[in-house]
Write a protein that holds these residues in place. Sequence first.
Motif, PDB file in Angstrom:
ATOM      1  N   GLY A 179      -3.628  -2.430  -8.864  1.00  0.00           N
ATOM      2  CA  GLY A 179      -4.392  -3.017  -7.769  1.00  0.00           C
ATOM      3  C   GLY A 179      -5.076  -4.316  -8.142  1.00  0.00           C
ATOM      4  O   GLY A 179      -5.490  -5.083  -7.279  1.00  0.00           O
ATOM      5  N   GLN A 180      -5.198  -4.593  -9.450  1.00  0.00           N
ATOM      6  CA  GLN A 180      -5.865  -5.827  -9.872  1.00  0.00           C
ATOM      7  C   GLN A 180      -4.899  -6.985 -10.022  1.00  0.00           C
ATOM      8  O   GLN A 180      -5.291  -8.082 -10.406  1.00  0.00           O
ATOM      9  CB  GLN A 180      -6.602  -5.587 -11.194  1.00  0.00           C
ATOM     10  CG  GLN A 180      -7.731  -4.582 -11.035  1.00  0.00           C
ATOM     11  CD  GLN A 180      -8.614  -4.483 -12.255  1.00  0.00           C
ATOM     12  OE1 GLN A 180      -8.524  -5.281 -13.170  1.00  0.00           O
ATOM     13  NE2 GLN A 180      -9.489  -3.495 -12.255  1.00  0.00           N
ATOM     14  N   ARG A 191       0.830  -1.188   0.000  1.00  0.00           N
ATOM     15  CA  ARG A 191       0.000   0.000   0.000  1.00  0.00           C
ATOM     16  C   ARG A 191       0.879   1.258   0.000  1.00  0.00           C
ATOM     17  O   ARG A 191       0.512   2.281  -0.539  1.00  0.00           O
ATOM     18  CB  ARG A 191      -0.872  -0.010   1.259  1.00  0.00           C
ATOM     19  CG  ARG A 191      -1.976   0.987   1.275  1.00  0.00           C
ATOM     20  CD  ARG A 191      -2.659   0.921   2.614  1.00  0.00           C
ATOM     21  NE  ARG A 191      -3.425  -0.311   2.757  1.00  0.00           N
ATOM     22  CZ  ARG A 191      -4.724  -0.382   2.512  1.00  0.00           C
ATOM     23  NH1 ARG A 191      -5.381   0.676   2.154  1.00  0.00           N
ATOM     24  NH2 ARG A 191      -5.370  -1.506   2.659  1.00  0.00           N
ATOM     25  N   ALA A 192       2.039   1.140   0.617  1.00  0.00           N
ATOM     26  CA  ALA A 192       2.913   2.304   0.737  1.00  0.00           C
ATOM     27  C   ALA A 192       3.815   2.475  -0.473  1.00  0.00           C
ATOM     28  O   ALA A 192       4.573   3.417  -0.541  1.00  0.00           O
ATOM     29  CB  ALA A 192       3.763   2.188   2.001  1.00  0.00           C
ATOM     30  N   MET A 193       3.770   1.546  -1.426  1.00  0.00           N
ATOM     31  CA  MET A 193       4.692   1.716  -2.538  1.00  0.00           C
ATOM     32  C   MET A 193       4.015   1.738  -3.895  1.00  0.00           C
ATOM     33  O   MET A 193       4.628   2.134  -4.874  1.00  0.00           O
ATOM     34  CB  MET A 193       5.773   0.639  -2.506  1.00  0.00           C
ATOM     35  CG  MET A 193       5.273  -0.751  -2.797  1.00  0.00           C
ATOM     36  SD  MET A 193       6.608  -1.917  -2.497  1.00  0.00           S
ATOM     37  CE  MET A 193       5.762  -3.455  -2.728  1.00  0.00           C
ATOM     38  N   LEU A 194       2.759   1.333  -3.977  1.00  0.00           N
ATOM     39  CA  LEU A 194       2.114   1.282  -5.286  1.00  0.00           C
ATOM     40  C   LEU A 194       0.904   2.209  -5.339  1.00  0.00           C
ATOM     41  O   LEU A 194       0.270   2.485  -4.334  1.00  0.00           O
ATOM     42  CB  LEU A 194       1.670  -0.149  -5.599  1.00  0.00           C
ATOM     43  CG  LEU A 194       2.819  -1.128  -5.838  1.00  0.00           C
ATOM     44  CD1 LEU A 194       2.279  -2.534  -5.945  1.00  0.00           C
ATOM     45  CD2 LEU A 194       3.583  -0.758  -7.088  1.00  0.00           C
ATOM     46  N   PHE A 195       0.601   2.661  -6.559  1.00  0.00           N
ATOM     47  CA  PHE A 195      -0.582   3.465  -6.799  1.00  0.00           C
ATOM     48  C   PHE A 195      -1.635   2.502  -7.348  1.00  0.00           C
ATOM     49  O   PHE A 195      -1.648   2.211  -8.549  1.00  0.00           O
ATOM     50  CB  PHE A 195      -0.282   4.578  -7.795  1.00  0.00           C
ATOM     51  CG  PHE A 195       0.891   5.419  -7.386  1.00  0.00           C
ATOM     52  CD1 PHE A 195       0.697   6.560  -6.617  1.00  0.00           C
ATOM     53  CD2 PHE A 195       2.175   5.067  -7.740  1.00  0.00           C
ATOM     54  CE1 PHE A 195       1.780   7.332  -6.228  1.00  0.00           C
ATOM     55  CE2 PHE A 195       3.261   5.839  -7.355  1.00  0.00           C
ATOM     56  CZ  PHE A 195       3.059   6.969  -6.599  1.00  0.00           C
ATOM     57  N   ALA A 196      -2.506   1.992  -6.453  1.00  0.00           N
ATOM     58  CA  ALA A 196      -3.378   0.881  -6.823  1.00  0.00           C
ATOM     59  C   ALA A 196      -4.257   1.209  -8.021  1.00  0.00           C
ATOM     60  O   ALA A 196      -4.531   0.353  -8.851  1.00  0.00           O
ATOM     61  CB  ALA A 196      -4.233   0.479  -5.619  1.00  0.00           C
ATOM     62  N   GLY A 197      -4.710   2.461  -8.116  1.00  0.00           N
ATOM     63  CA  GLY A 197      -5.640   2.800  -9.185  1.00  0.00           C
ATOM     64  C   GLY A 197      -4.958   3.147 -10.503  1.00  0.00           C
ATOM     65  O   GLY A 197      -5.623   3.308 -11.521  1.00  0.00           O
ATOM     66  N   GLU A 198      -3.648   3.288 -10.483  1.00  0.00           N
ATOM     67  CA  GLU A 198      -2.932   3.681 -11.697  1.00  0.00           C
ATOM     68  C   GLU A 198      -2.414   2.447 -12.436  1.00  0.00           C
ATOM     69  O   GLU A 198      -2.238   1.379 -11.853  1.00  0.00           O
ATOM     70  CB  GLU A 198      -1.764   4.609 -11.352  1.00  0.00           C
ATOM     71  CG  GLU A 198      -2.166   5.909 -10.670  1.00  0.00           C
ATOM     72  CD  GLU A 198      -2.715   6.940 -11.656  1.00  0.00           C
ATOM     73  OE1 GLU A 198      -2.755   6.651 -12.871  1.00  0.00           O
ATOM     74  OE2 GLU A 198      -3.107   8.028 -11.194  1.00  0.00           O
ATOM     75  N   ARG A 232       2.366   3.419 -15.390  1.00  0.00           N
ATOM     76  CA  ARG A 232       2.625   4.596 -14.561  1.00  0.00           C
ATOM     77  C   ARG A 232       3.304   4.232 -13.257  1.00  0.00           C
ATOM     78  O   ARG A 232       4.104   4.997 -12.730  1.00  0.00           O
ATOM     79  CB  ARG A 232       1.323   5.327 -14.275  1.00  0.00           C
ATOM     80  CG  ARG A 232       0.815   6.063 -15.485  1.00  0.00           C
ATOM     81  CD  ARG A 232      -0.376   6.901 -15.144  1.00  0.00           C
ATOM     82  NE  ARG A 232      -0.718   7.755 -16.257  1.00  0.00           N
ATOM     83  CZ  ARG A 232      -1.513   8.801 -16.148  1.00  0.00           C
ATOM     84  NH1 ARG A 232      -2.035   9.104 -14.986  1.00  0.00           N
ATOM     85  NH2 ARG A 232      -1.793   9.535 -17.194  1.00  0.00           N
ATOM     86  N   ASN A 233       2.982   3.057 -12.726  1.00  0.00           N
ATOM     87  CA  ASN A 233       3.634   2.635 -11.494  1.00  0.00           C
ATOM     88  C   ASN A 233       5.117   2.381 -11.705  1.00  0.00           C
ATOM     89  O   ASN A 233       5.928   2.575 -10.812  1.00  0.00           O
ATOM     90  CB  ASN A 233       2.961   1.375 -10.942  1.00  0.00           C
ATOM     91  CG  ASN A 233       1.833   1.699  -9.996  1.00  0.00           C
ATOM     92  OD1 ASN A 233       2.067   2.030  -8.851  1.00  0.00           O
ATOM     93  ND2 ASN A 233       0.607   1.632 -10.498  1.00  0.00           N
TER      94      ASN A 233
END
Lengths: 502, 341
Positions: free
Chosen positions: A405-406, A351-358, A362-363
């Motif tokens: 996030g998927q 959670r602290a390292m990835l942009f779940a919705g992007e 982009r990540n």
Amino acid sequence: MVSPGAPPRLELSGISKRFAGVAALEGVDFRLAAGEVHGLVGENGAGKSTLMKIIAGVHAEYEGEMRLDGRPVRFRNPREARDAGIGMVHQELSIVPALSVAENVLLGRQPLNRLGLVAWRRMRAAARAQLEALGLDIDPAVPAGSLPLGLQQMVELARVLLSGARILILDEPTSALSPPEVEWLFALLDRLRADGRSVVFISHFLDDVLRVSDSVTVFRNGRRVGSAAAREAGKPWLIERMIGAGHERLEESYSEAIPLAPRSRAPVVLAVEELGVEGLFGPASLELHAGEVLGLYGFMGSGQLDLARALSGKLRPDRGTVRVDGRVARLGRGTPGAKRAGIAYVPESRRAMLFAGESVTRNISIAVLERINRLLLRPRQERRIAEGHVRRLGIRPARVDLPVGQLSGGNQQKVALARWLTHLPRVLLLSEPTRGMDVGAKDDVVRIVRGLREQGVGILVVSSEPETVLSLADRILVMRRGLLAEEFAGEAVGKDRLLAAA
Amino acid sequence: MPNELTEATPRGRLAETLRGQLRNLAPFATLIALIALFSALSPSFATLANLGNVLQQVSITAIIAVGLTYVILCAEIDLSVAAVANATGILLAVLTVQDASTGIATLPLPGGLAILVALLGSLALGGVTALGVTRIGIPSFIMTLAMLQIASGIGALLVRGQIAYSVPDLLLTLGSGSIGPVPWVVVVAGVVLLLGHLVLTYTRFGRYIYMVGGNREAAEHSGVGVRAVVGTALVISALCSGLAGMLGVAYFGSAQQNQFDNYLLDAISAVVVGGTSLFGGQGGIGNTILGVLVLGVLNNGLDHIRMDSFLKILIRGLVLLLALVINVYAQRLRSRRRSAA
């Protein structure tokens, strides 16, 4: 002392508990006598805390039976357990930092005056008297949050005790305590025992457990695998049962010793001198060589994660210097400063390292944007870079436009690693890089780390799981209570020796 | 589970897509519905002349909303926008020759220089806000509340309850003139919106804004200078407000205290109604354009059907509430889909 024939203070039989279909506890029996200090040991996830949370009413859904003084009980919430005289001090403290020590000690039981208002003077006096009775010299008027972590823990302990708990559950009480505070705690436990109160003492520190307990119980994989009187059980006896014999587990258990490399002769890429953050870790000094994987192992709360955080620029150090390739890294300038110095960091929480919705693209590209463009973005190049990493690392599904996030946990971890693979850093900090992954994903991570090592990156693997450092590291440092305690290099080392050193 | 998208039926996929686009579709549908409604109820609404009116009426709000979009995308808020606009407008008036009868102490400068100095004034206010939020660590909600009061105070001290009427010629043209049938202020707003969109979409800074708003901690761990990004967004917001404030003085024909008071709520409403997430990281200038138009059409249309002007205030409040509900709901849908995967 226990009168013959009397039922034990607490007796659990056939306790099973599942989380989302996964067994956390299977048919566990547990007995706690009056006036007994009972040590509980086992690896992370062995089921100790789950069992204690059932006793303390945190988990209301479980199979099996619990008897308190011979009478069957079933707590639906922590309040019912507390009313029955069960008090628990959690690893994560629950004191209110902004309130005074007195208010914390008497939380929910503040003395009132005739108008129904809090009687402050009476409250402070009562708190002081009660703290002194426990052998604690703490000013009840100061905010609890201003105390060092160890004293905060004692305040919480005092609160639980003074609420009249007959059964006290301590989860990892000594990890934040200094040696004199540990002595105080042990003296207190002796007094509680003499009073006829019962204590469950959960700890990774086996010496502490053996010293203070009357009896010990070992958990492994959700089962109770052994109980004994503490004076008969030694440290090897405990470690043997915690780890289990190699053939019992499908996964490689590292009960066999793993050969480590001798100290590297390659140039030092990361030189840490006397680095420290007050109250968390240090001073700590270490050297990391080019093309070396250094494992940093310690129990949870021993400071190894904080050391990595400080090196990443996330946590501001109070002292010490850090050099990358001989140049001083300006960690006071936050993560951009560390990145510029050549330090990359993959934290333990996704959670602290990835942009779940992007998107995956982009990540991955976030860390290289400043390299591939001056002012305007270059989406096509970003995409090409991401596609290359997805192919090389075998990220599934192989689609760079999917929100990250998927993806499954293992694939997310690979995306987080891929971020640093386009332009290699000099130093890569990996915090718990394989936690919660299946075997296949773990192997992939091991392969990626080995590949980076070949390319001369200095890698620091930080973990509270012995398997993680043993599977990755060339050399291992063990951290204990915020300090580097022992180094293993150039010899074969097994999990038992790591556990014993921590 | 990663195959979820490919396994879904076509209809399921469509529903999924629609739900994912809720924050864009809701304001768009609202805009269409409002236009249809007012066109049916009032013959004077759907005319070219009135379209010009609507655009002119929303231009000042739109300029403020551009800066605010940057701030809200970072998951911060700027409550000082209207006050900064007002202070900048008043500062500009003070730097311009005023009729002696106004009784305002002026410090006249050449027109271009006056505009520049006034803009620097708003930059300075934005800089103070940015320092307070990023260096000292004051939550933007409170910091910009303080700035609201500070900017109001500066404006009040400068005009001391009087009204100034003159502004430099350049601004008089931009604020109240027009080229052909198109008011200049609409053109300026269009340019600011376009610039705002281009920066957000095509520059690294724009990408950082989205990433910081999407997950601040992850941005930090990726080596992004989070504080610089948030600080810059706040400064941009102040500059947009300053520009809007100067144009507003020309548009209103006067500079006085409290003349921008409605613009704080209007600008925030525009951004939120447009669908930019209050939690940061999603939305953009496209959304803000929609939001500005929804509010503008609503305002204008209610006048055309002769709605009680006191009831209008309540209606605008209710519209904002509805937009907030949709905003939060869209966020929940999104995080649910994410955790299901």
